[in-house]
Design an enzyme around this catalytic site. Structure first.
Site, short mmCIF file in Angstrom:
data_model
loop_
_atom_site.label_atom_id
_atom_site.label_comp_id
_atom_site.label_asym_id
_atom_site.label_seq_id
_atom_site.Cartn_x
_atom_site.Cartn_y
_atom_site.Cartn_z
CE LYS A 111 -4.20 -1.65 0.10
NZ LYS A 111 -4.53 -2.69 1.10
CE LYS A 194 -9.71 -15.30 -4.94
NZ LYS A 194 -8.94 -14.72 -3.87
CE LYS A 197 -14.73 -6.37 -4.29
NZ LYS A 197 -14.42 -5.72 -3.04
#
Ligand code: TRP
Length: 330
Positions: A111, A194, A197
């Site tokens: 991050k 997978k 989003k």
């Protein structure tokens, strides 16, 4: 009876992968265990969401959880920020968390690299807040994905550190809940591993039938099998994997057979069938989401009662931790 706890950050909507990967298992778990399902809205503050969006996202996830069948009578369903005890325990645990180990956390490094202008203290201590979520109810099991395993490991370290520092056997070391064979992984529509989003890869529970048809139609395919009985490439296998979950064994066998005979030009039908059967699964959930999302009185009742139950357990832990650490009233 074991205590199971699961937290989800309120971002976006639930997709088919969440539904089969987590929700279906949660429904079973709530029958057999003492379950806490909560929305980690404090955790989403690390990225400074806008206030309207934050609230809308909490409403979304809560409505979707309830529409999928999480039952406030069976499990404790709550919003993290409704439980102030978490904030206090977080403060106390922060004093036992060291800068070096926090800086080394994979999620923090990632991050910090992605958003170098917003490396705030909350981001650094994100794992401590997560450990607090878990330890405040002394959870035995936490169902987590791979990306959260390090946080769970840190939680165990904080539990051990606290116990050894104060010479107590107070916190349990929580384990990752392993579904084993029961875990269904829903692949994406774009040939990637997978469902996630990203555009073209994901079907949301709230997608309209037309949207689902369109997305499935666009799923990656090819010109058909090159010869009879060849192995399926991953992106075709993916479509079959989804089909297996939403359709009948007969339907799966029918298309499997088409593949094995080496015939071509049936992908269109397969996709039509797949879309239809996905819609059969999502339509009733979607209808319930629509009702619940607009039912403020119900959402208020669920969150109020959930917070009361969560606070009762949290208050007990906090009281005991305060005593252990030497905060005593006169
Ligand atoms: N960090 C988790 C995630 O991003 C969300 C979360 C917060 C959580 N607190 C938790 C998960 C406690 C399990 C237990 O997915």
């Amino acid at each position: 009876m074991k205590t199971v706890l699961s937290g989800i950050r309120p971002t976006g909507n639930l997709h088919l992968g969440n539904y089969y990967g987590a929700m279906i298992n949660f429904l079973k778990m709530q029958e057999e265990n003492k379950c806490y399902f909560f929305i980690a809205d404090w955790h989403s503050l690390t990225t400074h969401p806008n206030p309207q969006l934050l609230h809308a996202n909490v409403r979304n996830i809560l409505s979707e959880y309830l529409a999928c069948g999480l039952d406030p009578e069976k499990a404790t369903i709550y919003v993290q920020s409704d439980v102030p005890e978490i904030a206090e325990l977080y403060l106390l645990l922060n004093m036992h968390a060291y800068l070096g180990e926090l800086e080394k956390t994979v999620s923090f490094k990632e991050k910090a690299r992605q958003n170098p202008e917003n490396v705030n203290a909350g981001l650094l201590t994100y794992p401590v807040l997560m450990a607090t979520d878990i330890l405040i109810h002394n959870a035995d099991y936490v169902p987590v994905g791979k990306d959260q395993e390090q946080h769970l490991e840190m939680t165990r370290n904080y539990a051990k550190r606290f116990n050894s520092k104060y010479g107590v056997e107070y916190f349990k070391e929580p384990a990752a809940y392993n579904y084993g064979k029961e875990l269904i992984k829903i692949p994406g529509l774009d040939g990637s591993g997978k469902m996630g989003k990203s555009d073209g890869n994901c079907i949301y529970l709230i997608d309209e039938p037309k949207t689902i048809e369109k997305k499935v139609k666009k799923a990656l395919t090819d010109n058909g099998p090159e010869a009879p009985n060849t192995p399926k490439p991953d992106y075709i296998e993916n479509l079959f994997t989804i089909l297996k979950v939403v359709s009948t064994p007969e339907v799966v066998a029918y298309y499997d057979n088409l593949w094995n005979t080496g015939e071509t030009k049936w992908y269109g039908n397969l996709k039509k069938q797949l879309a239809e059967d996905i819609i059969k699964v999502t339509a009733p959930v979607q209808e319930r989401i629509g009702h619940i999302k607009n039912d403020d009185a119900y959402l208020r009742k669920v969150t109020k009662e959930g917070a009361e139950k969560a606070r009762e357990s949290a208050r007990k832990t906090l009281k005991e931790v305060r005593e252990i650490m030497g905060f005593k009233s006169f």
